[in-house]
Write an enzyme that holds these catalytic residues in place. Structure first.
Site, PDB file in Angstrom:
ATOM      1  N   ARG A 132       0.872  -1.233   0.094  1.00 47.00           N
ATOM      2  CA  ARG A 132      -0.095  -0.323  -0.164  1.00 47.00           C
ATOM      3  C   ARG A 132       0.810   1.388  -0.001  1.00 47.00           C
ATOM      4  O   ARG A 132       1.965   1.238   0.824  1.00 47.00           O
ATOM      5  CB  ARG A 132      -1.061   0.012   1.255  1.00 47.00           C
ATOM      6  N   GLU A 164      -6.733  -0.794  15.376  1.00 46.80           N
ATOM      7  CA  GLU A 164      -7.387  -1.745  14.729  1.00 46.80           C
ATOM      8  C   GLU A 164      -6.402  -2.723  14.311  1.00 46.80           C
ATOM      9  O   GLU A 164      -5.172  -2.609  13.872  1.00 46.80           O
ATOM     10  CB  GLU A 164      -7.990  -1.103  13.336  1.00 46.80           C
ATOM     11  N   SER A 195     -10.416  -6.049  10.065  1.00 43.60           N
ATOM     12  CA  SER A 195     -11.678  -5.403   9.729  1.00 43.60           C
ATOM     13  C   SER A 195     -12.484  -6.472   8.954  1.00 43.60           C
ATOM     14  O   SER A 195     -11.811  -6.824   8.063  1.00 43.60           O
ATOM     15  CB  SER A 195     -11.347  -4.074   8.991  1.00 43.60           C
ATOM     16  N   ARG A 235       2.111   0.955  10.279  1.00 45.50           N
ATOM     17  CA  ARG A 235       1.778   1.316   8.887  1.00 45.50           C
ATOM     18  C   ARG A 235       2.880   1.311   8.069  1.00 45.50           C
ATOM     19  O   ARG A 235       3.582   2.309   7.988  1.00 45.50           O
ATOM     20  CB  ARG A 235       1.004   2.751   8.896  1.00 45.50           C
ATOM     21  N   ARG A 245       0.829  -6.079  12.739  1.00 42.65           N
ATOM     22  CA  ARG A 245      -0.007  -5.411  13.923  1.00 42.65           C
ATOM     23  C   ARG A 245      -0.161  -6.407  15.072  1.00 42.65           C
ATOM     24  O   ARG A 245       0.047  -6.130  16.213  1.00 42.65           O
ATOM     25  CB  ARG A 245      -1.222  -4.772  13.343  1.00 42.65           C
TER      26      ARG A 245
END
Length: 424
Positions: A261, A348, A351, A276, A390
């Site tokens: 990403r 988070e 999801s 991230r 994460r």
């Protein structure tokens, strides 16, 4: 993707649903464009029909010796042949314009999705696990990790910001987490393990909703392919352009893959640490089901992700996202947020979304219900089970010791070759 026929039937309801996602009323302009396209389509079909009828009539007129009528019909056919290409091109252009307009709109939120513009309106549904009480000031992973093999400096020297080089015991723990998650989802939760492509074509990225809206969030290769931001893209597109045998349902797939990403919309966010990254690994869960099964499948998928956190003993909370905070393709989303004691915050880690038939329409993925001659669009769902990086961060912060070591959770030890503690 939306069905223009449903918008025609109830444009006010369509606008009201999109308004919950902050979209201005658009049904009127969509229907005007649709009416224009249908009018051109009608003119084109009438011209094609008249050309065919006139062509047949030429032979009949010639057989009857009526040369004048035959010549008039030939002239009419010649004129129609000149007119039709322009009508066909106008029809194609209007159809493409309508499709682009529909494709750029987000999914309609489910009725039980709470209103709200951002994460502040998300609703906490539950919490699991006890937050650990520390006899010392817990560190953030970015401070704890370097002595254990989390090398931010080398990653940045090789590739730039948002890349990390993992070494030794840290790399082993990262690998163990991915394997543990994948084995759990396949052996215990019934997902089929897949090894999908990491590069996809435009059609695949469009099918799951990454294109055209999120082009800037993706990395593109020189030959026009896209690096996947999540295995959701490859796995979900496994059913594109298909009419699925109803006996195959439910289809449940999982994959452990690298993800890429650009984080174009995350400038300044989480620049420190491993949260991230431009490149990371994730165990993805994808389900393809009948429409009437998707709500129950959504709950099941979320429970499968929760089970990983529970097995690792990581405290988390389950959030129902508000309409304004959901991803564009979702009609309903649960986020799982893990507790990070070093940061003193929930972050988070998974999801899980029910996309309804939104992606299926873009992919033309259908099935034929038993006893029916008509096909219907399938429902697709996707979720993280979990994001490996994460989860690594969560293990480091929750299992850290005062001497800078990190205890390996019991559930991971079979994948760690006997290592029970990461030592500085």
């Amino acid at each position: 993707m939306h069905d223009i026929r449903l918008i025609r039937e109830n444009p006010q309801a369509f606008d009201a649903a999109l308004a919950r996602r902050g979209v201005e009323p658009i049904a009127e302009s969509l229907l005007a464009l649709d009416a224009k396209r249908r009018a051109v389509t009608t003119r084109m079909q009438e011209a094609q029909s008249r050309r065919n009828d006139a062509s047949k009539a030429i032979g009949q007129a010639m057989a009857q010796g009526d040369k004048a009528k035959a010549e008039a019909l030939k002239a009419e056919v010649a004129e129609l042949k000149q007119t039709l290409p322009a009508l066909e091109e106008e029809d194609r252009a209007l159809a493409a314009e309508l499709q682009d307009a529909l494709a750029g709109l987000p999914n309609l939120p489910a009725d039980d999705v709470p209103p709200g513009e951002d994460e502040s309106a998300n609703v906490e549904l539950s919490q699991w696990g006890e937050r650990r009480e520390f006899a010392f000031e817990p560190k953030e992973h970015a401070d704890l990790g370097p002595a254990l093999g989390m090398d931010f400096e080398t990653g940045a020297n090789i590739s730039g910001a948002r890349f990390t080089f993992l070494r030794g015991q840290m790399a082993r723990l990262h690998r163990a987490l991915g394997q543990f998650m994948l084995d759990r989802q396949t052996a215990e939760n019934g997902y089929t393990e897949c090894a999908p492509p990491l590069l996809v074509r435009d059609e695949a990225a469009f099918g799951t909703g990454q294109l055209p809206k999120f082009t800037d969030d993706l990395f593109r290769t020189t030959d026009g392919r896209w690096l996947i931001p999540t295995a959701e893209v490859s796995l979900t597109n496994a059913v594109r352009e298909q009419i699925i045998d109803e006996a195959q349902f439910p289809i449940r797939m999982t994959a452990l893959t690298p993800c890429f990403r650009s984080e174009a919309g995350a400038a300044g966010k989480d620049t420190r640490g491993f949260i991230r990254q431009h490149q990371f690994e994730k165990v993805e869960l994808v389900s393809v089901v009948r429409p009437e099964e998707s709500e129950a499948e959504h709950e099941r998928m979320t429970e499968c992700a929760e089970g990983v956190l529970q097995a690792l003993g990581l405290p988390y909370r389950k959030m129902l996202l508000c309409a304004g905070d959901m991803g564009a393709t979702a009609r309903k989303t649960y986020d799982l947020e893990v507790w990070l004691p070093g940061q003193g915050a929930w972050r988070e880690i998974s999801s899980c979304s029910n996309c309804g038939d939104y992606q299926a329409r873009r992919m033309n993925a259908r099935y034929r219900p038993e006893g029916s001659k008509k096909t219907e669009f399938v429902h697709t769902l996707n979720g993280s089970g979990l994001a490996v990086g994460r989860t690594l961060v969560a293990v480091l912060e929750n299992y850290q010791q005062e001497d800078g070591s990190v205890e390996v959770p019991e559930a991971l030890r079979p994948w760690m070759g006997g290592v029970t503690r990461l030592k500085p």
